[in-house]
Motif scaffolding. Structure first.
Motif, PDB file in Angstrom:
ATOM      1  N   ALA A  25       0.825  -1.204   0.000  1.00  0.00           N
ATOM      2  CA  ALA A  25       0.000   0.000   0.000  1.00  0.00           C
ATOM      3  C   ALA A  25       0.864   1.261   0.000  1.00  0.00           C
ATOM      4  N   HIS A  77       2.378   1.800  -3.393  1.00  0.00           N
ATOM      5  CA  HIS A  77       1.391   2.441  -4.270  1.00  0.00           C
ATOM      6  C   HIS A  77       1.384   3.952  -4.045  1.00  0.00           C
ATOM      7  N   ALA A 135      -8.400   1.455   1.668  1.00  0.00           N
ATOM      8  CA  ALA A 135      -7.657   0.362   1.031  1.00  0.00           C
ATOM      9  C   ALA A 135      -7.605  -0.854   1.951  1.00  0.00           C
ATOM     10  N   LEU A 139      -5.300  -2.498  -6.632  1.00  0.00           N
ATOM     11  CA  LEU A 139      -5.571  -1.204  -6.011  1.00  0.00           C
ATOM     12  C   LEU A 139      -4.738  -0.128  -6.676  1.00  0.00           C
ATOM     13  N   VAL A 168     -12.100   4.686  -1.684  1.00  0.00           N
ATOM     14  CA  VAL A 168     -12.491   4.161  -2.991  1.00  0.00           C
ATOM     15  C   VAL A 168     -13.424   5.148  -3.689  1.00  0.00           C
ATOM     16  N   GLN A 223     -14.775   1.565  -9.148  1.00  0.00           N
ATOM     17  CA  GLN A 223     -14.411   0.155  -9.202  1.00  0.00           C
ATOM     18  C   GLN A 223     -14.834  -0.421 -10.551  1.00  0.00           C
ATOM     19  N   VAL A 230      -9.762  -1.415  -8.363  1.00  0.00           N
ATOM     20  CA  VAL A 230     -10.317  -0.432  -7.426  1.00  0.00           C
ATOM     21  C   VAL A 230      -9.448   0.808  -7.439  1.00  0.00           C
ATOM     22  N   LYS A 231     -10.045   1.965  -7.699  1.00  0.00           N
ATOM     23  CA  LYS A 231      -9.311   3.228  -7.709  1.00  0.00           C
ATOM     24  C   LYS A 231      -9.688   4.049  -6.482  1.00  0.00           C
ATOM     25  N   LEU A 232      -8.648   4.553  -5.807  1.00  0.00           N
ATOM     26  CA  LEU A 232      -8.849   5.339  -4.601  1.00  0.00           C
ATOM     27  C   LEU A 232      -8.379   6.768  -4.817  1.00  0.00           C
TER      28      LEU A 232
END
Length: 592
Positions: free
Chosen positions: A147, A150, A542, A558, A564, A567, A583-585
């Motif tokens: 995470a 990212h 996330a 992710l 989020v 999706q 999944v886009k945050l």
């Protein structure tokens, strides 16, 4: 897998097509059929079938469509099975595509490591070090946090857009252990399609590239002078009102408007005075300074478990002229890697111990059982804890009002850091006119885990200073790292006006979470016969999403950080086992 056992690179079984050309009578017809099914030029297939050898590869690592087409051909034309066949092979697959690709590296057709960890740990990953014949490859447990990796990659990309730079590099390292939680360069590449990328995008700039560190060297210089007893925290140096003449050369401040007089060492760091650093360097002495930098690992390989690490350059002190001595005092005339500076700052952050960076903490068997725990690398005390404490306190003024990087401040925490801005050097040819490299490196005082975050932007447009181009990236990455560890800000350290704004934003953020929790409750992946029904994930974190998908036979991708926002596929879609969910945050800002 990453430190939390989240998959980051996997091996999958594929099939490859081979032929026995010597047994094929109608080579033209066979080439026509295979070329069409495999989307290959017929001439290329004919060339492969031209010889009378007993074995040749036609195409390796077929995709699913190609494999099914060949299997159908062999079923419908049994005679083709006399000279064509499918062989099982292993193919490396990177489910997150670009994620940590410069660190992981990639493999060739025969699963041999070509770059990165794939190359460094090739024997373990392929099973070549397994004493049993035909042994399976082992699994590496990395120090990386998926995470946080990212987040770092997203923020480097965002920083490039904001600054107009051509590249950026970032590192997050635990100062106490040397564990690297994130390491990235932008632009990056898709490790699954590495042949489509350039060497420029594939190289891991954290260890392969050198640059002049500029003013990030100043806290290290000050620490050395204090440790040697030639300087005290209260002592002042005269900064010549912004100009120091050395023979025919003139040392100036980064900004001509700065005309400093008498400054303490802490003020030299706060205002990033080049003249002040040169004066301290002269006071310290060139041989002492050279040996001190070496003690910090400057221009020395760190010992990180990566291939291609370079040394950097610092000529021996007995060859320094007075002007070179002054330049090296403020980080010019010397070249380092980003990892060397990160490691040096870790020693300031942890109380004076030089640690060895690492990327792998454990090795597991193919079945997932522990095989070997890799110990933290060698540690060496290089300065008194009191010295590191004094210099850390000096560095806290840099991200405060009046320092060079207020944009690097993390509200509710005390940042100890330093900016660096250096003209871009061309090895053996001088400097690129108007091109700079801007950096910021720092840590949070009095917090555990004790993370050092390093950021460098290559060739940012104006304003090209480290406090403008790199410090905001540092702030966002450090904020994410602290949040990931559940470390709350000290509200007493946040100015009243910013605290009010923060509370308003938190209410909005909490409302979004509340609404989202109602919309998706209960957020479960319902299994319908052999399918999963995808829930509405909007508004989840996330961690919420990863917990939801844990132990489910679905691939989760992710992108971004925060909550989020979208999706794919949409809620209510039925997915078969093994299918993917993207999944886009996006960030719901809590801290400015």
């Amino acid at each position: 897998v990453d430190r939390n056992k989240e998959s980051i690179a996997v091996s999958m079984e594929v099939k490859s097509l081979f032929a026995n050309p010597g047994k094929i009578k109608n080579k033209g017809e066979v080439a026509e059929r295979l070329g069409k099914l495999l989307h290959m030029p017929v001439a290329q297939v004919k060339q492969k079938l031209k010889s009378d050898k007993g074995f040749t590869w036609i195409k390796r690592q077929l995709n699913q469509q190609e494999q099914e087409a060949i299997e159908s051909l062999l079923d419908s034309k049994p005679n083709y099975g006399l000279y064509l066949g499918l062989s099982r092979e292993s193919k490396r697959f990177y489910p997150d595509q670009n994620l940590a690709s410069q660190v992981l590296g990639f493999t060739g057709m025969d699963s041999n490591g070509l770059e990165g960890l794939e190359l460094f740990y090739e024997k373990q990953l392929t099973g070549a070090d397994n004493k049993k014949p035909g042994g399976d490859g082992e699994t590496l447990v990395l120090t990386l946090d998926k995470a946080l990796q990212h987040t770092l990659e997203d923020e480097l990309s965002r920083g490039l857009k904001d600054s107009g730079g051509i590249a950026a590099t970032g590192i997050v390292m635990d100062a106490d252990t040397g564990d690297i939680l994130a390491m990235a360069s932008a632009p990056t590449f898709n490790a699954n399609k590495f042949r489509d990328s350039t060497a420029e995008h594939r190289r891991n700039r954290s260890v392969t590239d050198t640059y002049e560190p500029g003013s990030t060297i100043k806290p290290i210089l000050v620490a050395g002078a204090i440790e040697a007893g030639v300087l005290t925290a209260k002592q002042k140096v005269f900064c010549e009102y912004g100009k120091l003449q050395i023979g025919k050369h003139t040392i100036k401040e980064a900004e001509t408007k700065h005309k400093w007089g008498w400054l303490t060492p802490g003020q030299v760091i706060q205002h990033s005075s080049n003249v002040g650093a040169a004066k301290i360097g002269f006071l310290y002495g060139q041989e002492n300074m050279y040996n001190w930098y070496k003690k910090f690992g400057i221009t020395e390989r760190s010992g990180v478990d990566l291939p291609g690490e370079t040394n950097g350059v610092m000529i021996p002190s007995d060859k320094w002229s007075k002007i070179l001595h002054s330049n090296i005092s403020f980080g010019h005339g010397i070249s380092v890697t980003p990892l060397q500076i990160t490691r040096a700052y870790a020693a300031l952050a942890n109380g004076g111990t030089l640690v060895t960076p690492r990327l792998v903490k454990q090795i597991l068997s193919f079945e997932g059982d522990p095989v070997k725990d890799l110990p933290v690398g060698p540690r060496k005390r290089i300065m008194d804890e009191k010295t590191s404490e004094i210099v850390t306190n000096m560095m806290t003024a840099v991200a405060a009002e009046g320092g060079t990087a207020p944009k690097g401040a993390v509200p509710g925490f005390v940042v100890a850091g330093k900016t660096g801005t250096s003209q871009k050097a061309i090895p053996g040819k001088g400097y690129k006119s108007g091109k700079y490299q801007a950096s910021f490196v720092g840590y949070i005082k009095g917090v555990r885990p004790n993370y050092v975050v390093y950021v460098m932007v290559d060739e940012p447009k104006f304003p090209y200073f480290g406090g403008e181009a790199a410090a905001p990236i540092f702030r966002r990455v450090m904020t994410a790292a602290l949040a990931r560890e559940g470390i709350s800000p000290d509200l007493k350290l946040i100015p009243a006006d910013k605290l009010a704004k923060k509370k308003e934003e938190k209410i909005v953020s909490d409302n979004v979470r509340s609404i989202a929790s109602v919309a998706v409750a209960p957020a479960e992946l319902a299994l319908n016969e052999d399918s999963y029904m995808v829930p509405d994930l909007e508004g989840l974190t996330a961690r919420d999403v990863m917990d939801l998908f844990s132990e489910k036979d679905l691939k989760l991708q992710l992108k971004g950080s925060g909550l989020v926002k979208s999706q794919k596929p949409i809620a209510g879609t039925l997915l078969k086992r093994g299918e993917a969910v993207l999944v886009k945050l996006e960030r719901e800002s809590v801290l400015p």
